[in-house]
Design a protein around this motif. Structure first.
Motif, PDB file in Angstrom:
ATOM      1  N   ARG A 184      -9.084   2.255  -3.239  1.00  0.00           N
ATOM      2  CA  ARG A 184     -10.252   2.303  -2.348  1.00  0.00           C
ATOM      3  C   ARG A 184      -9.901   3.001  -1.036  1.00  0.00           C
ATOM      4  N   VAL A 185     -10.707   3.985  -0.649  1.00  0.00           N
ATOM      5  CA  VAL A 185     -10.506   4.689   0.624  1.00  0.00           C
ATOM      6  C   VAL A 185     -11.837   4.768   1.359  1.00  0.00           C
ATOM      7  N   ALA A 187       6.352   6.317  -0.246  1.00  0.00           N
ATOM      8  CA  ALA A 187       5.253   7.139   0.245  1.00  0.00           C
ATOM      9  C   ALA A 187       3.999   6.280   0.336  1.00  0.00           C
ATOM     10  N   CYS A 188       3.187   6.523   1.354  1.00  0.00           N
ATOM     11  CA  CYS A 188       1.953   5.756   1.521  1.00  0.00           C
ATOM     12  C   CYS A 188       0.892   6.236   0.531  1.00  0.00           C
ATOM     13  N   LEU A 189       0.047   5.320   0.125  1.00  0.00           N
ATOM     14  CA  LEU A 189      -1.076   5.667  -0.733  1.00  0.00           C
ATOM     15  C   LEU A 189      -2.078   6.524   0.039  1.00  0.00           C
ATOM     16  N   PRO A 190      -2.934   7.278  -0.659  1.00  0.00           N
ATOM     17  CA  PRO A 190      -3.977   8.046   0.034  1.00  0.00           C
ATOM     18  C   PRO A 190      -4.828   7.133   0.917  1.00  0.00           C
ATOM     19  N   PHE A 226       0.818  -1.219   0.000  1.00  0.00           N
ATOM     20  CA  PHE A 226       0.000   0.000   0.000  1.00  0.00           C
ATOM     21  C   PHE A 226       0.851   1.268   0.000  1.00  0.00           C
ATOM     22  N   SER A 227       1.861   1.267  -0.852  1.00  0.00           N
ATOM     23  CA  SER A 227       2.770   2.413  -0.933  1.00  0.00           C
ATOM     24  C   SER A 227       3.186   2.620  -2.382  1.00  0.00           C
ATOM     25  N   LYS A 229      -5.492   3.855   7.392  1.00  0.00           N
ATOM     26  CA  LYS A 229      -5.812   4.726   8.517  1.00  0.00           C
ATOM     27  C   LYS A 229      -7.168   4.315   9.091  1.00  0.00           C
ATOM     28  N   ARG A 230      -7.353   4.549  10.401  1.00  0.00           N
ATOM     29  CA  ARG A 230      -8.633   4.247  11.063  1.00  0.00           C
ATOM     30  C   ARG A 230      -9.053   2.801  10.791  1.00  0.00           C
ATOM     31  N   LEU A 231      -8.065   1.907  10.831  1.00  0.00           N
ATOM     32  CA  LEU A 231      -8.288   0.507  10.462  1.00  0.00           C
ATOM     33  C   LEU A 231      -9.397  -0.131  11.293  1.00  0.00           C
ATOM     34  N   HIS A 232      -9.483   0.237  12.577  1.00  0.00           N
ATOM     35  CA  HIS A 232     -10.444  -0.410  13.473  1.00  0.00           C
ATOM     36  C   HIS A 232     -11.681   0.444  13.740  1.00  0.00           C
ATOM     37  N   THR A 233     -11.744   1.634  13.157  1.00  0.00           N
ATOM     38  CA  THR A 233     -12.878   2.523  13.431  1.00  0.00           C
ATOM     39  C   THR A 233     -13.659   2.918  12.191  1.00  0.00           C
TER      40      THR A 233
END
Length: 257
Positions: free
Chosen positions: A218-219, A105-108, A91-92, A130-134
């Motif tokens: 996908r975000v 660099a990390c993806l969006p 994912f980079s 980001k916010r993997l668990h929320t």
């Protein structure tokens, strides 16, 4: 990329016989129902060519130098750090950088999995959502962000959806499967455009002048909303600057009102 029919995983070679010329030799790729292989041919019999894989894992083409009876390196791969498998993890993206720069660099929508290692220019651990668990990317208002002009990810976990899908159709196809992490539309020489979707990890996305594709990643809804607000902010800021340059008195009046 090996393009297989249906929903079979693919690698990195085209689905038809093709030939590329590399100066001293030419390579022909063949993909048929029975076998997949490369053939390397040296058109000029006066040259001796040798292909090897050395201990560090480089593929090398060597030519025989008659003057001193030595093998001379003619070509080597990989040549750059970004060409090494998983150099920046999952994912980079990887961009060719100088010795004083960090090319990962990390993806969006993603952040370093190991921030400490990342700060020391070790990107091999890759990135995590980001916010993997929320926050969910499964039927919770998620969407896709375009990453432009990259070499597409390693494709062992990718599948062909259809050889005639439009960009919008490809997005719908990917979005309906919660495991789909990205999609792209790519041109097939002599044929049409194909919809390609990726599942699980995205690995080996590179900025490479020889390859230029748009990848839709996908975000979650929060990331999509944040990017939308930022986009509107910069559009608004640009518009305000334009108005100020054209009608400075109007902006002054607006600010005072």
């Amino acid at each position: 990329m090996f393009f297989n029919k249906g929903t079979e995983p693919i690698n990195r070679s085209p689905p038809w016989p093709w030939t590329s010329q590399m100066g001293l030799y030419k390579s022909t790729f063949v993909n048929d129902p029975d076998e997949i292989y490369f053939v390397y041919t040296v058109p000029d019999d006066s040259f001796l060519l040798r292909l090897i894989v050395d201990h560090p894992g480089h593929v090398k083409a060597l030519t025989w130098r008659q003057s001193d009876g030595q093998w001379k390196e003619y070509w080597k791969s990989p040549q750059f750090q970004c060409n090494y498998y998983r150099h920046c993890g999952a994912f980079s993206t990887c961009e060719l950088a100088t010795l004083t720069e960090f090319g990962c660099a990390c993806l969006p929508g993603f952040e370093p999995k190991y921030p400490l290692e990342w700060s020391t220019r070790d990107g091999s651990g890759g990135c995590v959502r980001k916010r993997l668990h929320t926050s969910s990317v499964c039927q919770h208002g998620e969407g896709f962000v375009k990453v432009e002009n990259v070499a597409l990810p390693e494709s062992s976990a990718a599948v062909w959806v259809d050889m005639s899908k439009s960009l919008a159709d490809c997005e719908v196809q990917c979005k309906r499967n919660c495991s789909c992490s990205a999609y792209a539309i790519i041109a097939i020489p002599g044929k049409n455009y194909g919809c390609l979707t990726w599942y699980k990890e995205l690995v080996d996305i590179r900025y490479d002048r020889s390859e230029s594709h748009d990848l839709y990643v996908r975000v979650d809804a929060y990331e999509l909303g944040t990017l939308f607000l930022l986009c509107n902010y910069f559009i608004g800021l640009s518009l305000q600057i334009l108005i100020y340059k054209s009608f400075p008195m109007l902006v002054t009046a607006l600010e005072c009102s």
